[in-house]
Enzyme design. Structure first.
Site, PDB file in Angstrom:
ATOM      1  N   ASN A   9       1.109  20.858  27.599  1.00  0.00           N
ATOM      2  CA  ASN A   9      -0.077  21.642  27.927  1.00  0.00           C
ATOM      3  C   ASN A   9       0.168  23.070  27.442  1.00  0.00           C
ATOM      4  OD1 ASN A   9      -2.193  23.022  29.032  1.00  0.00           O
ATOM      5  ND2 ASN A   9      -1.624  22.667  31.175  1.00  0.00           N
ATOM      6  N   LYS A  11      -1.823  25.519  27.446  1.00  0.00           N
ATOM      7  CA  LYS A  11      -2.572  26.517  28.237  1.00  0.00           C
ATOM      8  C   LYS A  11      -3.262  27.519  27.299  1.00  0.00           C
ATOM      9  CE  LYS A  11       0.480  25.589  32.079  1.00  0.00           C
ATOM     10  NZ  LYS A  11       1.164  26.041  33.284  1.00  0.00           N
ATOM     11  N   HIS A  96      -6.341  20.909  36.612  1.00  0.00           N
ATOM     12  CA  HIS A  96      -5.067  21.635  36.622  1.00  0.00           C
ATOM     13  C   HIS A  96      -5.103  22.677  37.741  1.00  0.00           C
ATOM     14  CE1 HIS A  96      -1.736  24.185  35.446  1.00  0.00           C
ATOM     15  NE2 HIS A  96      -1.278  23.143  34.765  1.00  0.00           N
ATOM     16  N   GLU A  98      -4.279  25.632  37.810  1.00  0.00           N
ATOM     17  CA  GLU A  98      -4.793  26.942  37.380  1.00  0.00           C
ATOM     18  C   GLU A  98      -6.324  26.950  37.370  1.00  0.00           C
ATOM     19  OE1 GLU A  98      -2.379  26.984  33.868  1.00  0.00           O
ATOM     20  OE2 GLU A  98      -0.607  27.277  35.118  1.00  0.00           O
ATOM     21  N   GLU A 168       1.969  18.016  39.923  1.00  0.00           N
ATOM     22  CA  GLU A 168       2.489  19.340  39.563  1.00  0.00           C
ATOM     23  C   GLU A 168       2.533  20.218  40.812  1.00  0.00           C
ATOM     24  OE1 GLU A 168       1.852  20.090  35.090  1.00  0.00           O
ATOM     25  OE2 GLU A 168       0.063  20.797  36.112  1.00  0.00           O
ATOM     26  N   GLY A 174       5.675  27.226  35.948  1.00  0.00           N
ATOM     27  CA  GLY A 174       5.937  28.502  35.296  1.00  0.00           C
ATOM     28  C   GLY A 174       6.909  29.388  36.062  1.00  0.00           C
ATOM     29  N   SER A 214       7.983  23.305  35.245  1.00  0.00           N
ATOM     30  CA  SER A 214       9.266  23.771  34.691  1.00  0.00           C
ATOM     31  C   SER A 214      10.148  22.652  34.145  1.00  0.00           C
ATOM     32  CB  SER A 214      10.037  24.593  35.738  1.00  0.00           C
ATOM     33  OG  SER A 214       9.262  25.720  36.134  1.00  0.00           O
TER      34      SER A 214
END
Ligand code: 13P
Length: 255
Positions: A9, A11, A96, A98, A168, A174, A214
């Site tokens: 991904n 992003k 996701h 985010e 996730e 991240g 990660s």
């Protein structure tokens, strides 16, 4: 077990020229027929055409990072599943964390999007996962169950053939902090059992459950070795050919 699915991904990284460079590097490293597992990359929508073109002669597939629930209309800034298909994608990431966090996407909207993706013959990579405070309170299973339940209510057992789930944990995205292999396995098994209760053993074993947060070459082997971890959804480490390829190599070794 079935083949691993290794998905990158990207992003909001890699405009068209950078996406071409990274895709060319991946195409050189992984010519057609060079791996058994399934590999997908997900560039920003503006870079999808350059990735599709560069990866044309490889087995690497291309995914969108988001979609709308309608086919077309007055939705400035959005893209739809017919457009995504027309551009040559096979997958769409949905829900996701985010998108949930910064754009207010709730479980119902995520479920509608997943349904639309699947109805239009694309594969939906649906992301689920708890935040740190939720894990601290021991609520992780309830959170993931609610996220999943909304999606499963909108699709049939047959349509679930086009469903991939990515666990996730938000606190591992991240941050450099990974869920331990035991934490990942525990949640993946919980998800697998939830799918089994809803549908049946066969369908639950066919649905790929990816781990994301990660993942990198240094920790991919222990994560991918877990029974119910069927692949990875990789952010940072998918932005360099070397590290993404390193994870693909580990998946190949474990296959
Ligand atoms: P990182 O691998 O950068 O933690 O991102 C994971 C992720 O969010 C993939 O969708």
């Amino acid at each position: 077990m079935s083949n691993f699915l290794i998905a990158g991904n990207w992003k909001m990284n890699c405009g068209p020229s950078e996406a071409k460079q990274l895709s060319d590097d991946l195409a050189n490293r992984w010519p057609s027929g060079s791996f058994q597992c399934e590999v997908v990359v997900s560039p920003p929508s503006i870079s999808i055409p350059s990735a599709v073109e560069s990866l044309e002669d490889t087995d690497i597939k291309v995914s969108a990072q988001n979609t709308h629930t309608e086919d077309s209309g007055a939705y400035t800034g959005d893209i739809s599943t017919p457009m995504i298909k027309d551009a040559g994608c096979t997958h769409v990431i949905v829900g996701h964390s985010e998108r949930r966090e910064y754009y207010g996407e709730d479980n119902d909207l995520v479920a509608e999007k997943a349904r639309k993706v699947i109805l239009d013959d694309l594969t939906a990579i649906v992301c689920v996962g708890e935040k740190l405070d939720q894990r601290k309170k021991g609520e992780q299973e309830k959170i993931v169950m609610d996220q999943l339940d909304a999606v499963l209510n909108k699709i049939t057992i047959d349509q679930a053939k086009s469903l991939v789930i990515a666990y996730e944990p938000v606190w591992a995205i991240g941050t450099g902090e990974t869920a331990s292999p035991e934490q990942a396995q525990e949640m993946h098994l919980f998800i697998r059992n939830f799918l089994k209760e809803r549908w049946n053993e066969q369908r639950s074993s066919e649905i790929k459950i990816l781990y994301g947060g990660s993942m990198k070459p240094a920790n991919a082997e222990e994560l991918l070795s877990q029974n119910d971890v069927d692949g990875g959804l990789i952010g940072g480490a998918s932005l360099k050919e070397e590290s993404f390829s390193g994870i693909i190599e580990i998946a190949e070794k474990l296959s």
